[in-house]
Each structure stands twice: as C-alpha cells, then as structure tokens.
Design an enzyme around this catalytic site. Structure first.
Site, PDB file in Angstrom:
ATOM      1  N   TYR A 156       5.484  -8.369  14.038  1.00 31.99           N
ATOM      2  CA  TYR A 156       6.028  -7.185  13.353  1.00 31.99           C
ATOM      3  C   TYR A 156       7.180  -6.604  14.169  1.00 31.99           C
ATOM      4  O   TYR A 156       8.264  -6.330  13.627  1.00 31.99           O
ATOM      5  CB  TYR A 156       4.913  -6.147  13.191  1.00 31.99           C
ATOM      6  CG  TYR A 156       5.343  -4.840  12.573  1.00 31.99           C
ATOM      7  CD1 TYR A 156       5.469  -4.707  11.194  1.00 31.99           C
ATOM      8  CD2 TYR A 156       5.616  -3.730  13.368  1.00 31.99           C
ATOM      9  CE1 TYR A 156       5.862  -3.500  10.625  1.00 31.99           C
ATOM     10  CE2 TYR A 156       6.008  -2.525  12.816  1.00 31.99           C
ATOM     11  CZ  TYR A 156       6.127  -2.414  11.437  1.00 31.99           C
ATOM     12  OH  TYR A 156       6.526  -1.212  10.879  1.00 31.99           O
ATOM     13  N   SER A 159      10.240  -8.752  14.001  1.00 32.55           N
ATOM     14  CA  SER A 159      10.914  -8.665  12.694  1.00 32.55           C
ATOM     15  C   SER A 159      11.716  -7.379  12.596  1.00 32.55           C
ATOM     16  O   SER A 159      12.830  -7.361  12.071  1.00 32.55           O
ATOM     17  CB  SER A 159       9.895  -8.768  11.545  1.00 32.55           C
ATOM     18  OG  SER A 159       9.085  -7.607  11.451  1.00 32.55           O
ATOM     19  N   LYS A 160      11.159  -6.290  13.093  1.00 33.76           N
ATOM     20  CA  LYS A 160      11.840  -5.001  12.978  1.00 33.76           C
ATOM     21  C   LYS A 160      13.018  -4.899  13.968  1.00 33.76           C
ATOM     22  O   LYS A 160      14.027  -4.257  13.664  1.00 33.76           O
ATOM     23  CB  LYS A 160      10.845  -3.852  13.194  1.00 33.76           C
ATOM     24  CG  LYS A 160       9.794  -3.750  12.087  1.00 33.76           C
ATOM     25  CD  LYS A 160      10.412  -3.425  10.731  1.00 33.76           C
ATOM     26  CE  LYS A 160       9.367  -3.140   9.665  1.00 33.76           C
ATOM     27  NZ  LYS A 160       9.948  -2.761   8.369  1.00 33.76           N
ATOM     28  N   ILE A 189       3.604   7.554  10.589  1.00 30.19           N
ATOM     29  CA  ILE A 189       3.564   8.249   9.310  1.00 30.19           C
ATOM     30  C   ILE A 189       2.242   7.897   8.629  1.00 30.19           C
ATOM     31  O   ILE A 189       1.867   6.709   8.578  1.00 30.19           O
ATOM     32  CB  ILE A 189       4.751   7.815   8.405  1.00 30.19           C
ATOM     33  CG1 ILE A 189       6.082   7.836   9.182  1.00 30.19           C
ATOM     34  CG2 ILE A 189       4.811   8.682   7.151  1.00 30.19           C
ATOM     35  CD1 ILE A 189       6.524   9.170   9.717  1.00 30.19           C
TER      36      ILE A 189
HETATM   37  P1  NAP Z   1       2.732   0.772   2.884  1.00 27.68           P
HETATM   38  O1  NAP Z   1       2.086   2.067   2.498  1.00 27.68           O
HETATM   39  O2  NAP Z   1       1.883  -0.392   3.257  1.00 27.68           O
HETATM   40  O3  NAP Z   1       3.727   0.357   1.729  1.00 27.68           O
HETATM   41  C1  NAP Z   1       4.409  -0.863   1.776  1.00 27.68           C
HETATM   42  C2  NAP Z   1       4.550  -1.369   0.365  1.00 27.68           C
HETATM   43  O4  NAP Z   1       5.221  -2.637   0.407  1.00 27.68           O
HETATM   44  C3  NAP Z   1       3.193  -1.590  -0.320  1.00 27.68           C
HETATM   45  O5  NAP Z   1       3.207  -1.003  -1.600  1.00 27.68           O
HETATM   46  C4  NAP Z   1       3.086  -3.099  -0.373  1.00 27.68           C
HETATM   47  O6  NAP Z   1       2.354  -3.600  -1.471  1.00 27.68           O
HETATM   48  C5  NAP Z   1       4.549  -3.499  -0.511  1.00 27.68           C
HETATM   49  N1  NAP Z   1       4.752  -4.903  -0.181  1.00 27.68           N
HETATM   50  C6  NAP Z   1       4.126  -5.644   0.763  1.00 27.68           C
HETATM   51  N2  NAP Z   1       4.562  -6.921   0.728  1.00 27.68           N
HETATM   52  C7  NAP Z   1       5.474  -6.975  -0.268  1.00 27.68           C
HETATM   53  C8  NAP Z   1       6.270  -8.020  -0.799  1.00 27.68           C
HETATM   54  N3  NAP Z   1       6.198  -9.260  -0.307  1.00 27.68           N
HETATM   55  N4  NAP Z   1       7.096  -7.732  -1.822  1.00 27.68           N
HETATM   56  C9  NAP Z   1       7.177  -6.488  -2.340  1.00 27.68           C
HETATM   57  N5  NAP Z   1       6.445  -5.450  -1.872  1.00 27.68           N
HETATM   58  C10 NAP Z   1       5.612  -5.701  -0.857  1.00 27.68           C
HETATM   59  O7  NAP Z   1       3.737   1.006   4.124  1.00 27.68           O
HETATM   60  P2  NAP Z   1       4.537   2.296   4.607  1.00 27.68           P
HETATM   61  O8  NAP Z   1       3.809   2.884   5.735  1.00 27.68           O
HETATM   62  O9  NAP Z   1       4.920   3.136   3.456  1.00 27.68           O
HETATM   63  O10 NAP Z   1       5.821   1.572   5.237  1.00 27.68           O
HETATM   64  C11 NAP Z   1       7.063   1.461   4.577  1.00 27.68           C
HETATM   65  C12 NAP Z   1       8.060   0.842   5.541  1.00 27.68           C
HETATM   66  O11 NAP Z   1       8.171   1.662   6.696  1.00 27.68           O
HETATM   67  C13 NAP Z   1       7.638  -0.551   6.032  1.00 27.68           C
HETATM   68  O12 NAP Z   1       8.771  -1.379   6.154  1.00 27.68           O
HETATM   69  C14 NAP Z   1       7.045  -0.257   7.390  1.00 27.68           C
HETATM   70  O13 NAP Z   1       7.117  -1.379   8.252  1.00 27.68           O
HETATM   71  C15 NAP Z   1       7.907   0.878   7.849  1.00 27.68           C
HETATM   72  N6  NAP Z   1       7.255   1.687   8.874  1.00 27.68           N
HETATM   73  C16 NAP Z   1       6.171   2.479   8.581  1.00 27.68           C
HETATM   74  C17 NAP Z   1       5.591   3.222   9.582  1.00 27.68           C
HETATM   75  C18 NAP Z   1       4.436   4.147   9.346  1.00 27.68           C
HETATM   76  O14 NAP Z   1       4.034   4.846  10.286  1.00 27.68           O
HETATM   77  N7  NAP Z   1       3.858   4.197   8.161  1.00 27.68           N
HETATM   78  C19 NAP Z   1       6.086   3.169  10.889  1.00 27.68           C
HETATM   79  C20 NAP Z   1       7.167   2.354  11.148  1.00 27.68           C
HETATM   80  C21 NAP Z   1       7.743   1.621  10.124  1.00 27.68           C
HETATM   81  P3  NAP Z   1       0.772  -3.917  -1.296  1.00 27.68           P
HETATM   82  O15 NAP Z   1       0.140  -2.593  -1.043  1.00 27.68           O
HETATM   83  O16 NAP Z   1       0.401  -4.557  -2.595  1.00 27.68           O
HETATM   84  O17 NAP Z   1       0.670  -4.840  -0.132  1.00 27.68           O
END
Ligand code: NAP
Length: 264
Positions: A156, A159-160, A189
């Site tokens: 992860y 990738s980031k 978050i």
């Molecule tokens: P999340 O709640 O898991 O939402 C991610 C969404 O992406 C989910 O709806 C998931 O669908 C969808 N997804 C996964 N694989 C996919 C694919 N192959 N094609 C299309 N959609 C796909 O994550 P989040 O926390 O909102 O994170 C959003 C972004 O912020 C991500 O890139 C994450 O790495 C980044 N980020 C988040 C945090 C944090 O603290 N939350 C911190 C750093 C970075 P499914 O649910 O069906 O899998």
C-alpha cells in the site's frame, strides 16, 4: 467563498461507500452545484449511492473496476455520453490490505498496484482525452503512507508513494493543456477502510495527532473541493495534507501538557 462548481461536471472513483471519502467528495461537489458521476466496484452499492446522493443534485453511477483498462475507458465514454464534458476527476478508489511483504504473493501485490496506482494512470489518460482543448482538474488520493511507510502495509505504501510521484509528473505533462493535477494526503479518517485499525488502537492513533481527533470524510471532502475549484487555479503538482497535524512533530503531547504554562 463561491467555488464556482455551477455547471461543472465532476467524476469520483470509489465513491459508493456512504461512510467513505469518495462519497463525501461527491456530496460536497453536488452541494457546491456540480453534476457528478461516480464509480465503484459493485453495481448494487453504486445504485444505492446514486439514490442517496440524488437528494443533492444530478448524479450518475457506473460500476467499474478502476484497475481495468476497458472498464475505465467505458466509464469515461458513458460520462461523456451522459454529460458531454468532464471538468474535474478524482481518483479516490483504493484498497489497504494488511500483509507483511514476506507473506504477500505476487498476485496480491499486483492487485494493490492495480487498484491504487494503475487506476490513477488509466484515469489520467482517459481524463486527458476528455479534457484536452477545454482544460480541467485531476485530483489523486495518496496517503500518509506515501511519505512515511509503515510495517504491515508495504505494498500500500509503495503504491501511494508512486501516486505521489505520478501526480507530479502528470502536473508537468498536462500543464500545457490547462489541466491541473494535485493530490491529497488523508491522515487517519474514520471510514470503512480504517475501521479495524481504529478499533484496535484508537488512543495510540489519536496521540500522534496535534488536533487530538480522528478525521471525518467531510474534512477531506471540503479540502478536495477547494483544490479542484477555480479558487485553487494557481495550484498544481502538489498535495494537501488533511491530517489534523498527524506527526507534524514527534511529541504533540508536549503542547497539551504545557498548555497554560507559556509566557508567550
Ligand atoms: P473506503 O471507505 O474503503 O472506500 C474505498 C472505495 O473504493 C470503496 O467503496 C471500494 O469498494 C472502492 N473500490 C475498491 N476497489 C475498487 C476497484 N477496483 N474499482 C473501483 N472501486 C473500488 O476507503 P476510504 O477510507 O474512503 O479511502 C479513500 C481513499 O483515500 C483511498 O485511496 C485510500 O487509500 C485513501 N486514504 C484513506 C485514508 C483513511 O484514513 N481513510 C488514509 C489515507 C489514504 P468496496 O467497498 O466494494 O471494496
């Protein structure tokens, strides 16, 4: 401040989870006046998100796996057919598997790179074909792990880090086409992605954060809406960190322990 979203069309990937960052970005941009298309993996989740978000404005949803070239191209084609243009595109979809590198298979590695990195490249190429001649804005989701790796999520983090670099190169290569490219770095978050880790060690996570709270998806959405707006028209090739000051110093406790003792 009017961010100028009236009449704009914005696309967001990974936006079907109502507790997620992508959903919050979609809602924020709709509230600002944009029309929105979203994509996510499962048709059922996409349909439910579209239903909920329709309360805020015009929204379409497409089920697509963002790591696949044909699926991504088809998503952009459908958006162009539905809206006629794309002004803003947010590559937000991501996965965060917990696995030590020595235990990870090559197939698992490829999946992480496909969803988190290849998707950003594919979406940028497709967004370019839709935006060239008119200009636009791309926003990419990075992570704190892009700048400070952590054991147990090495793929992860890699990738980031690559998204971080890719965003900068895209910003330079697309600047002549009036396409700005920036990214965002969420701290911790509270979403479905982080639910497990928050349940396991919330106190220790919060102790690293200067503002002493976890972030909400709306904290990220407001910053992304600004970054993608005309108000940020001179900002490209950079990242906004939305982390409440996570690890901005090694010892955020100091400020709380000494609160009220300063003569300053
Ligand atoms: P999340 O709640 O898991 O939402 C991610 C969404 O992406 C989910 O709806 C998931 O669908 C969808 N997804 C996964 N694989 C996919 C694919 N192959 N094609 C299309 N959609 C796909 O994550 P989040 O926390 O909102 O994170 C959003 C972004 O912020 C991500 O890139 C994450 O790495 C980044 N980020 C988040 C945090 C944090 O603290 N939350 C911190 C750093 C970075 P499914 O649910 O069906 O899998």
């Amino acid at each position: 401040m009017d961010l100028g979203y009236q009449g704009k069309v914005a696309g967001i990937t990974g936006a079907a989870s109502s507790k997620g960052i992508g959903f919050a970005i979609a809602r924020q941009m709709l509230q600002e006046g944009a029309s929105v298309f979203l994509c996510d993996l499962k048709q059922e989740a996409v349909d439910a998100a579209v239903k909920e978000l329709s309360a805020y404005g015009t929204v379409r949803g497409y089920a697509a796996d963002v790591s696949g070239g044909q699926a991504v191209a088809a998503m952009f084609d459908r958006a162009m057919a539905d809206f006629g243009k794309i002004d803003v595109f947010v590559s937000n979809a991501g996965i965060y598997p917990q696995c030590a590198l020595m235990d990870m298979t090559a197939a698992q590695w490829d999946t992480v790179m496909g969803v988190n990195l290849r998707s950003v490249f594919l979406c940028a190429q497709n967004a370019y074909r839709c935006m060239k001649g008119r200009g636009g804005v791309l926003i990419n989701a990075a992570s704190y792990a892009a700048v400070l790796a952590s054991a147990g999520s090495g793929a992860y983090a890699a990738s980031k880090s690559a998204v971080y670099s890719l965003t900068k190169t895209l910003a330079a290569e697309l600047a002549p086409y009036n396409i700005r490219v920036n990214g965002f770095i969420p701290g911790v978050i509270a979403t479905g992605m982080t639910q497990g880790v928050i349940e396991a060690k919330e106190d220790s996570l919060v102790s690293q954060i200067a503002l002493r709270r976890l972030g909400e998806p709306d904290d990220v959405a407001r910053a992304v809406a600004f970054l993608a707006s005309d108000a940020a028209g001179y900002i490209t090739g950079t990242f906004v960190e939305i982390s409440g000051g996570k690890l901005c110093v090694q010892n955020p406790d100091y400020a709380y322990q000494n609160r009220g003792n300063s003569n300053g």
